[in-house]
Design an enzyme around this catalytic site. Structure first.
Site, short mmCIF file in Angstrom:
data_model
loop_
_atom_site.label_atom_id
_atom_site.label_comp_id
_atom_site.label_asym_id
_atom_site.label_seq_id
_atom_site.Cartn_x
_atom_site.Cartn_y
_atom_site.Cartn_z
N ASP A 5 0.69 -1.19 0.00
CA ASP A 5 -0.04 0.04 -0.01
C ASP A 5 0.97 1.22 0.04
O ASP A 5 2.32 0.99 0.36
CB ASP A 5 -0.76 0.07 1.03
CG ASP A 5 -1.76 1.08 1.21
OD1 ASP A 5 -2.47 1.34 0.18
OD2 ASP A 5 -2.19 2.00 2.16
N SER A 6 0.31 2.42 -0.43
CA SER A 6 1.09 3.68 -0.24
C SER A 6 1.39 4.01 1.18
O SER A 6 2.23 4.84 1.22
CB SER A 6 0.15 4.82 -0.98
OG SER A 6 -1.02 4.81 -0.12
N TYR A 37 -0.71 8.64 -2.51
CA TYR A 37 -0.54 8.39 -4.05
C TYR A 37 -1.75 9.00 -4.77
O TYR A 37 -1.70 9.25 -6.16
CB TYR A 37 -0.45 6.70 -4.22
CG TYR A 37 0.75 6.20 -3.89
CD1 TYR A 37 1.68 6.74 -3.65
CD2 TYR A 37 0.94 4.76 -4.86
CE1 TYR A 37 3.03 5.94 -3.30
CE2 TYR A 37 2.14 4.03 -4.40
CZ TYR A 37 2.95 4.51 -3.96
OH TYR A 37 4.45 3.84 -3.77
N CYS A 68 -3.61 -1.16 -2.62
CA CYS A 68 -3.90 0.21 -2.62
C CYS A 68 -4.80 0.13 -4.08
O CYS A 68 -4.65 -0.21 -4.97
CB CYS A 68 -2.72 0.84 -2.51
SG CYS A 68 -2.66 2.53 -2.95
N THR A 70 -5.61 3.16 -5.52
CA THR A 70 -4.75 3.98 -6.42
C THR A 70 -3.62 3.17 -7.28
O THR A 70 -3.84 3.49 -8.29
CB THR A 70 -4.11 5.00 -5.63
OG1 THR A 70 -5.26 5.80 -4.75
CG2 THR A 70 -3.58 6.26 -6.71
N GLU A 153 -4.92 9.85 7.93
CA GLU A 153 -3.61 9.84 8.24
C GLU A 153 -3.15 10.52 9.42
O GLU A 153 -2.13 10.25 10.19
CB GLU A 153 -2.81 10.28 7.02
CG GLU A 153 -2.76 9.44 5.75
CD GLU A 153 -1.92 8.43 5.69
OE1 GLU A 153 -0.58 8.62 6.24
OE2 GLU A 153 -1.97 7.07 5.42
N CYS A 187 -11.14 2.86 -1.21
CA CYS A 187 -10.13 3.35 -0.77
C CYS A 187 -9.70 2.56 0.51
O CYS A 187 -10.66 2.60 1.58
CB CYS A 187 -10.10 4.80 -0.68
SG CYS A 187 -8.56 5.47 0.01
N HIS A 189 -8.28 3.41 3.36
CA HIS A 189 -8.50 4.31 4.57
C HIS A 189 -9.84 4.46 4.87
O HIS A 189 -10.07 4.81 6.21
CB HIS A 189 -7.74 5.68 4.11
CG HIS A 189 -6.45 5.56 4.24
ND1 HIS A 189 -5.56 5.04 3.28
CD2 HIS A 189 -5.57 6.67 5.16
CE1 HIS A 189 -4.49 5.33 3.59
NE2 HIS A 189 -4.35 6.10 4.67
N1 DGL Z 1 -4.34 3.44 -0.14
C1 DGL Z 1 -4.69 4.70 -1.00
C2 DGL Z 1 -5.97 3.79 -2.05
O1 DGL Z 1 -6.53 2.95 -1.39
C3 DGL Z 1 -5.21 5.84 -0.53
C4 DGL Z 1 -4.10 6.60 0.21
C5 DGL Z 1 -3.28 7.41 -0.99
O2 DGL Z 1 -3.82 8.17 -1.43
O3 DGL Z 1 -2.02 7.15 -1.27
O4 DGL Z 1 -6.31 4.33 -2.85
#
Ligand code: DGL
Length: 269
Positions: A5-6, A37, A68, A70, A153, A187, A189
């Site tokens: 993940d990012s 990301y 992730c 993204t 975050e 997403c 988060h």
């Molecule tokens: N983990 C990213 C997602 O699921 C979200 C966080 C990011 O923007 O890096 O899209």
């Protein structure tokens, strides 16, 4: 098995993977030094994600899950088509979008789906494309929520001020299509915002997170691919890595993973 993940969000997916498939060894990597990301370009997300995939392969992981959205939206297809043949044709990289898209139609009665995601995920159109492959009759309305990841975050999502940003996007989504009866949190988060999101939605609207869906899809995948299953070590190990500060990671990771975590710092090149 590698889980990427990012940042922290993929830990909500890892938690479900570990719960359904506890026997495997997991390597989790968060690219916290370069997160988020969401607002980054296709090229940058691809470059960073490819670096992560190469790192996992170098650690001996034959299977990498891009937890992730993204990265799944902006990098997965190119990595699968352009890079895997030379990096290791027997290795696999899987994402979270297709497994979710393949089942989302089973949840709706009205045929109207709402989706919350980062700007990158929404702009890529990946969900709309993938959902239409399995459920062409569904109407999908997307809403980008650029403030939601920073709220989580920074651990500000419990504070009353965060409700302004949550309500704003929930209202905007429902105004665009009041027939929505199923909302997908696209997403990693957003599961942490789920109680607030639910509180602003009409009661008949259900909220779907991806962790459990991804875990069930992976279980099915491993049944269909016994050679991959045999290649995955099964010692029940959990190993955490971050490109950021390990102390920060350990502290915040418990919010997402709901268990203590001890991460090592690595650099991606
Ligand atoms: N983990 C990213 C997602 O699921 C979200 C966080 C990011 O923007 O890096 O899209």
């Amino acid at each position: 098995m590698g889980v990427f993940d990012s940042g922290y969000g993929g830990l909500t997916v890892l938690k479900e993977l570990v719960s359904l498939l506890p026997e495997y060894d997991y390597y989790y990597l968060g690219d916290n030094a370069r997160a988020p990301y969401g607002p980054r370009s296709f090229d940058t997300v691809y470059e960073y994600t490819l670096q992560a995939v190469k790192w996992f392969f170098a650690q001996g992981c034959p299977l990498v899950i891009l937890a992730c959205n993204t990265a799944s939206a902006k990098a997965l297809r190119t990595i699968q088509q352009n890079d895997l043949p030379s990096l290791g044709p027997e290795k696999r990289v899987l994402g979270v979008i297709r497994p979710t898209a393949e089942v989302i139609g089973d949840y709706t009665t009205s045929g109207h789906i709402g989706l919350f995601g980062t700007e990158g995920t929404v702009q890529s159109g990946s969900y709309v494309l993938e959902i239409q492959k399995t459920f062409p009759e569904l109407k999908v309305t997307q809403e980008a929520c650029p403030m939601w990841v920073p709220l989580v975050e920074n651990n500000e999502h419990h504070l009353p001020g965060s409700n302004y940003f949550i309500l704003k996007h929930v209202q905007h989504l429902m105004q665009q299509d009041p027939a929505i009866d199923t909302v997908l949190l696209a997403c990693t988060h957003y599961p942490l915002l789920e109680p607030s999101i639910r509180s602003f939605l009409p009661e008949n609207v259900q909220v779907i997170s991806q962790g459990a869906i991804t875990a069930r899809a992976l279980q099915e995948y491993l049944k269909r691919h016994p050679a991959m299953d045999a290649a995955l070590s099964k010692g029940g190990g959990r190993h955490f890595f971050t490109t950021g500060h390990p102390g920060d990671f350990n502290h915040k990771a418990t919010l997402f993973y709901e268990q203590p975590v001890e991460a090592q710092k690595i650099a991606l090149v």
